[in-house]
Design an enzyme around this catalytic site. Structure first.
Site, PDB file in Angstrom:
ATOM      1  N   HIS A 114      -6.016  -1.071  11.504  1.00 55.98           N
ATOM      2  CA  HIS A 114      -5.403  -1.512  10.504  1.00 55.98           C
ATOM      3  C   HIS A 114      -6.421  -2.595   9.900  1.00 55.98           C
ATOM      4  O   HIS A 114      -7.185  -3.415  10.745  1.00 55.98           O
ATOM      5  CB  HIS A 114      -4.126  -2.382  10.448  1.00 55.98           C
ATOM      6  CG  HIS A 114      -3.423  -2.754   9.490  1.00 55.98           C
ATOM      7  ND1 HIS A 114      -2.984  -1.820   8.503  1.00 55.98           N
ATOM      8  CD2 HIS A 114      -2.835  -3.816   9.285  1.00 55.98           C
ATOM      9  CE1 HIS A 114      -2.318  -2.435   7.374  1.00 55.98           C
ATOM     10  NE2 HIS A 114      -2.174  -3.926   7.688  1.00 55.98           N
ATOM     11  N   GLN A 153       0.918  -1.299   0.046  1.00 52.36           N
ATOM     12  CA  GLN A 153       0.068  -0.030  -0.022  1.00 52.36           C
ATOM     13  C   GLN A 153       0.941   1.287   0.058  1.00 52.36           C
ATOM     14  O   GLN A 153       0.222   2.341  -0.390  1.00 52.36           O
ATOM     15  CB  GLN A 153      -0.907  -0.048   1.283  1.00 52.36           C
ATOM     16  CG  GLN A 153      -0.022   0.207   2.462  1.00 52.36           C
ATOM     17  CD  GLN A 153      -1.216   0.011   3.893  1.00 52.36           C
ATOM     18  OE1 GLN A 153      -1.713  -0.983   4.109  1.00 52.36           O
ATOM     19  NE2 GLN A 153      -1.436   1.132   4.503  1.00 52.36           N
TER      20      GLN A 153
END
Length: 361
Positions: free
Chosen positions: A305, A160
């Protein structure tokens, strides 16, 4: 007798001073895991080259070297132990568990707080209320071990970057798995489309899996990564691709009943499922392998997360979840983490059972 006391005190003081002097002249040797500074600097230089790291000033580079040195020594200290006594969520503490391994990775110049702020991405301020949880029958078939990777339903591990888009990667991994199971075709799908187009999230400022799945369901599907590649930055939504260039169809999504690992296992036996976790600890940052029990928080309010559960199994009497992450295959077990399963507290390891979702077709 009393007159001898000052002499005794003086002698003790002199002995203490002598001991201190000898200690200063001959300091105890460093522990075996503590490397000489020259070797750490050599490792830091090679690490910078490997990850193409540069810093805006000498002062910043020295600051990052200091953090890298601390992390290197801490990894050495951790690795020198044969077992780990950890404090875990749900009120259980001091539990000795099988040691996980830790190792240096691309996050070596960051302290945990910096790491969490730069490489996670769950945004609790983006509020969305999905349909009520969908219960699966407890007597339905559930294999003892599931690994959707072995069925070809999981794409390669992605990265990411410093965009706080874990929520998009987790959602896409779940859709990719569902699409492969349903159609027989594994297609790498577009996280960038979610970053650009999900108005319920904040792009690279963080977001939620449920808003991403809701967007894809309302539009009927999602574009391939090849047609809408990942940039790692906020961009303008390509509405034509969102509406008309879809490579996997999605009709809706469901929530797994919260704090119920049995229901989570029933869902994962059918397809990959997204979960939120607390990934804020140093041990999570440098996880390299083994079954992770913590330390991390079991409090749902502390999750930061999103990852995707792609299976579960049991080895040597220990049950674990197999989770795909979005920090590249340089992190963890080639991009995956094994999280302890069926733990004594309801929210699961690192609160993974607190809010799972999966797409439907």
């Amino acid at each position: 007798m009393a007159s001898s006391r000052p002499c005794l005190v003086l002698l003790l003081s002199l002995a203490s001073l002598l001991q201190a002097s000898l200690t200063a002249a001959n300091p105890p040797p460093p522990p075996p895991w503590q490397l000489p500074e020259s070797e750490v600097r050599d490792r830091f230089s090679k690490w910078m080259t490997k990850y193409s790291k540069t810093y805006p000033s000498h002062e910043e580079e020295e600051k990052r070297f200091g953090i890298f040195k601390d992390n290197t020594n801490q990894i050495g200290a951790f690795s020198s132990q044969t077992s780990t006594t950890v404090v875990v969520g749900g009120g259980f503490s001091g539990q000795t568990v099988t040691t996980v391994t830790v190792g240096m990775n691309r996050f070596g110049d960051l302290v945990p707080d910096e790491f969490s702020k730069q490489f996670t991405g769950f945004n609790s301020t983006a509020v969305f209320q999905p349909a009520r949880p969908s219960f699966l029958p407890y007597d339905s078939f559930k294999p003892c071990c599931v690994d959707w990777r072995s069925s070809g339903a999981v794409t390669g591990v992605k990265f990411q970057g410093s965009c706080l888009s874990c929520w998009a990667f987790a959602a896409v991994a779940a859709i990719e798995g569902m699409n492969k199971i349903r159609t027989g075709e594994l297609v790498s799908l577009s996280e960038q489309e979610l970053v650009d187009c999900d108005g319920g999230s904040s792009g690279c400022g963080g977001g939620r899996v449920d808003t991403a799945l809701d967007l894809v369901a309302k539009r009927g599907g999602i574009t391939s990564e090849a047609d809408y590649p990942y940039s790692g930055f906020n961009g303008k939504c390509d509405v034509d691709k969102l509406l008309f260039d879809q490579d996997a169809s999605v009709k809706g999504f469901k929530a797994v009943p919260i704090n119920d690992e049995r229901q989570l296992a029933l869902a994962v036996a059918r397809q990959p499922v997204t979960v939120y976790v607390d990934a804020s600890t140093w041990e999570f940052q440098f996880y390299k392998g083994g079954i992770f029990h913590g330390p991390c928080s079991g409090d749902p309010a502390k999750v930061n997360h999103a990852i995707t559960i792609v299976g579960y199994c049991e080895e040597f009497g220990e049950k674990f979840w197999i989770a795909k992450n979005s920090w590249s295959n340089d992190w963890g077990e080639q991009g995956y983490i094994l999280l302890a399963k069926d733990v004594p507290w309801s929210t699961g390891t690192c609160a993974l059972a607190s809010s799972p979702f999966y797409p439907t077709a």
